[in-house]
Scaffold this motif. Structure first.
Motif, PDB file in Angstrom:
ATOM      1  N   TYR A  64       1.263  -1.387   0.252  1.00  0.00           N
ATOM      2  CA  TYR A  64      -0.192   0.422   0.149  1.00  0.00           C
ATOM      3  C   TYR A  64       1.201   1.301  -0.143  1.00  0.00           C
ATOM      4  O   TYR A  64       0.451   2.086  -0.704  1.00  0.00           O
ATOM      5  CB  TYR A  64      -0.492   0.009   0.883  1.00  0.00           C
ATOM      6  CG  TYR A  64      -2.205   1.256   1.101  1.00  0.00           C
ATOM      7  CD1 TYR A  64      -2.995   1.201   0.667  1.00  0.00           C
ATOM      8  CD2 TYR A  64      -1.874   1.488   2.263  1.00  0.00           C
ATOM      9  CE1 TYR A  64      -3.451   2.563   0.399  1.00  0.00           C
ATOM     10  CE2 TYR A  64      -2.408   3.260   2.075  1.00  0.00           C
ATOM     11  CZ  TYR A  64      -3.195   3.589   1.704  1.00  0.00           C
ATOM     12  OH  TYR A  64      -3.825   4.535   2.088  1.00  0.00           O
ATOM     13  N   LYS A  65       1.902   1.388   0.434  1.00  0.00           N
ATOM     14  CA  LYS A  65       2.108   2.478   0.711  1.00  0.00           C
ATOM     15  C   LYS A  65       3.077   2.531  -0.768  1.00  0.00           C
ATOM     16  O   LYS A  65       3.488   4.163  -0.691  1.00  0.00           O
ATOM     17  CB  LYS A  65       4.104   2.528   2.219  1.00  0.00           C
ATOM     18  CG  LYS A  65       5.029   3.360   2.313  1.00  0.00           C
ATOM     19  CD  LYS A  65       5.509   3.499   3.826  1.00  0.00           C
ATOM     20  CE  LYS A  65       6.742   4.383   4.051  1.00  0.00           C
ATOM     21  NZ  LYS A  65       7.125   5.434   2.374  1.00  0.00           N
ATOM     22  N   ILE A  68       1.309   4.550  -2.728  1.00  0.00           N
ATOM     23  CA  ILE A  68       0.659   5.855  -2.546  1.00  0.00           C
ATOM     24  C   ILE A  68       2.155   6.717  -2.777  1.00  0.00           C
ATOM     25  O   ILE A  68       2.509   7.796  -3.499  1.00  0.00           O
ATOM     26  CB  ILE A  68       0.676   5.749  -1.324  1.00  0.00           C
ATOM     27  CG1 ILE A  68      -0.234   5.106  -0.895  1.00  0.00           C
ATOM     28  CG2 ILE A  68       1.039   6.751  -0.345  1.00  0.00           C
ATOM     29  CD1 ILE A  68      -1.522   5.970  -1.323  1.00  0.00           C
ATOM     30  N   ASN A  73      -3.736   7.497  -6.159  1.00  0.00           N
ATOM     31  CA  ASN A  73      -4.269   8.206  -4.539  1.00  0.00           C
ATOM     32  C   ASN A  73      -4.754   7.544  -4.075  1.00  0.00           C
ATOM     33  O   ASN A  73      -6.060   5.911  -4.201  1.00  0.00           O
ATOM     34  CB  ASN A  73      -5.834   8.336  -5.638  1.00  0.00           C
ATOM     35  CG  ASN A  73      -6.533   9.722  -4.424  1.00  0.00           C
ATOM     36  OD1 ASN A  73      -6.479   9.589  -2.898  1.00  0.00           O
ATOM     37  ND2 ASN A  73      -7.533  10.336  -5.593  1.00  0.00           N
ATOM     38  N   SER A  74      -4.951   7.300  -2.872  1.00  0.00           N
ATOM     39  CA  SER A  74      -4.980   6.327  -1.882  1.00  0.00           C
ATOM     40  C   SER A  74      -7.065   6.322  -1.229  1.00  0.00           C
ATOM     41  O   SER A  74      -6.987   4.534  -1.338  1.00  0.00           O
ATOM     42  CB  SER A  74      -4.966   6.817  -0.157  1.00  0.00           C
ATOM     43  OG  SER A  74      -5.534   7.957   0.432  1.00  0.00           O
ATOM     44  N   GLU A  75      -7.624   7.166  -1.941  1.00  0.00           N
ATOM     45  CA  GLU A  75      -8.673   6.899  -2.061  1.00  0.00           C
ATOM     46  C   GLU A  75      -9.401   5.886  -3.276  1.00  0.00           C
ATOM     47  O   GLU A  75     -11.142   5.250  -3.294  1.00  0.00           O
ATOM     48  CB  GLU A  75     -10.071   7.862  -2.372  1.00  0.00           C
ATOM     49  CG  GLU A  75      -9.517   8.434  -0.852  1.00  0.00           C
ATOM     50  CD  GLU A  75     -10.729   9.669  -1.113  1.00  0.00           C
ATOM     51  OE1 GLU A  75     -11.399  10.398  -2.202  1.00  0.00           O
ATOM     52  OE2 GLU A  75     -10.313  11.249  -0.688  1.00  0.00           O
ATOM     53  N   ILE A  77      -7.281   3.070  -4.255  1.00  0.00           N
ATOM     54  CA  ILE A  77      -6.408   1.967  -3.762  1.00  0.00           C
ATOM     55  C   ILE A  77      -7.456   1.193  -2.951  1.00  0.00           C
ATOM     56  O   ILE A  77      -7.855   1.369  -2.249  1.00  0.00           O
ATOM     57  CB  ILE A  77      -5.284   2.361  -2.606  1.00  0.00           C
ATOM     58  CG1 ILE A  77      -4.672   3.118  -3.739  1.00  0.00           C
ATOM     59  CG2 ILE A  77      -4.666   0.723  -2.518  1.00  0.00           C
ATOM     60  CD1 ILE A  77      -3.253   2.816  -3.431  1.00  0.00           C
ATOM     61  N   LYS A  82      -3.949  -3.587  -2.739  1.00  0.00           N
ATOM     62  CA  LYS A  82      -2.811  -3.713  -1.681  1.00  0.00           C
ATOM     63  C   LYS A  82      -1.886  -5.041  -2.143  1.00  0.00           C
ATOM     64  O   LYS A  82      -1.314  -5.333  -2.523  1.00  0.00           O
ATOM     65  CB  LYS A  82      -3.397  -3.921  -0.580  1.00  0.00           C
ATOM     66  CG  LYS A  82      -3.588  -2.228  -0.100  1.00  0.00           C
ATOM     67  CD  LYS A  82      -4.134  -1.388   1.570  1.00  0.00           C
ATOM     68  CE  LYS A  82      -5.120  -2.317   1.473  1.00  0.00           C
ATOM     69  NZ  LYS A  82      -5.686  -2.109   2.526  1.00  0.00           N
ATOM     70  N   ASP A 153      -1.824   0.766   8.873  1.00  0.00           N
ATOM     71  CA  ASP A 153      -0.965   1.071   7.898  1.00  0.00           C
ATOM     72  C   ASP A 153      -1.340   0.942   6.651  1.00  0.00           C
ATOM     73  O   ASP A 153      -0.646   1.121   5.613  1.00  0.00           O
ATOM     74  CB  ASP A 153       0.641   1.013   8.118  1.00  0.00           C
ATOM     75  CG  ASP A 153       1.122   0.705  10.007  1.00  0.00           C
ATOM     76  OD1 ASP A 153       0.452   1.923  10.197  1.00  0.00           O
ATOM     77  OD2 ASP A 153       1.840   0.174  10.254  1.00  0.00           O
ATOM     78  N   GLY A 155      -3.796   1.383   5.302  1.00  0.00           N
ATOM     79  CA  GLY A 155      -5.018   1.967   4.486  1.00  0.00           C
ATOM     80  C   GLY A 155      -6.644   2.461   5.005  1.00  0.00           C
ATOM     81  O   GLY A 155      -7.383   2.580   4.434  1.00  0.00           O
ATOM     82  N   ASN A 156      -6.459   1.428   5.928  1.00  0.00           N
ATOM     83  CA  ASN A 156      -7.932   0.818   6.496  1.00  0.00           C
ATOM     84  C   ASN A 156      -8.439   1.491   7.357  1.00  0.00           C
ATOM     85  O   ASN A 156      -7.834   1.228   8.954  1.00  0.00           O
ATOM     86  CB  ASN A 156      -8.212  -1.037   6.275  1.00  0.00           C
ATOM     87  CG  ASN A 156      -9.674  -1.061   7.099  1.00  0.00           C
ATOM     88  OD1 ASN A 156     -10.158  -0.539   7.841  1.00  0.00           O
ATOM     89  ND2 ASN A 156      -9.731  -3.093   6.913  1.00  0.00           N
ATOM     90  N   THR A 157      -9.385   2.678   7.458  1.00  0.00           N
ATOM     91  CA  THR A 157     -10.091   3.620   8.230  1.00  0.00           C
ATOM     92  C   THR A 157     -11.095   3.082   9.158  1.00  0.00           C
ATOM     93  O   THR A 157     -10.222   3.982  10.518  1.00  0.00           O
ATOM     94  CB  THR A 157     -10.229   4.882   7.373  1.00  0.00           C
ATOM     95  OG1 THR A 157     -11.148   4.718   6.932  1.00  0.00           O
ATOM     96  CG2 THR A 157      -9.148   5.413   6.730  1.00  0.00           C
TER      97      THR A 157
END
Length: 176
Positions: A64-65, A68, A73-75, A77, A82, A153, A155-157
């Protein structure tokens, strides 16, 4: 490249030779462990599964990193992206065997040694599984928190909120 393909081919042949017999023996061994009630081995198997999940989520966080850093764009992915990017991260050298072999062996050896020491303590104290359960709870909790942190980490909010709740509960228990 040919050496890698030869190695993969040899590994596949080794795994697939007498696969049916190996699978049947594995099922018989698993059933025997549960019938005999070898709880320490059962929990070791579960702990090993937690370690594998931890490693996979760590790899997904690294990939994921990488995505990025490459400008994604993180939104945009997805969770699937990942995991699909893990081989690319391997290819770039971001993930290496040190992310698999060393932590895995260390964690399993820690589990085995801590469980043995706890069993000895319980035996000497005349308690039934007090220290063993404490060790299992601690080691399992550490792996669980590590999995949650890796998912955060990656990206899972949603997991980030759960991790905050878990940390606040732990802090409340420690302040008592």
């Amino acid at each position: 490249m040919q050496e890698i393909l030869t190695f993969i081919g040899d590994a596949w042949r080794t795994l697939s030779e007498s696969f049916a017999i190996k699978a049947i023996l594995a099922v018989i061994a698993e059933v025997a462990i549960y019938i005999l009630g070898l709880k320490h081995i059962q929990v070791l198997g579960i702990f090993i599964m937690l370690v594998f999940i931890d490693l996979i989520t760590r790899w997904s966080a690294i990939s994921y990193k990488m995505l990025i850093d490459m400008g994604a764009n993180s939104e945009n992915i997805s969770g699937w992206d990942k995991y699909v990017a893990i081989p690319v991260a391997w290819g770039k050298g971001l993930i290496s065997s040190k992310h698999m072999r060393k932590p895995f062996v260390t964690k399993v050896l820690t589990y085995c040694l801590a469980t043995c020491a706890a069993w000895c303590f319980d035996y000497m104290a005349g308690q039934y599984a007090f220290a063993v359960n404490l060790v299992w709870l601690y080691l399992g909790s550490v792996e669980f928190l590590s999995i949650l942190e890796n998912m955060r980490d990656g990206g899972n909010t949603t997991i980030a909120g759960l991790l905050d709740v878990v940390h606040s509960k732990v802090d409340m228990i420690l302040k008592k």
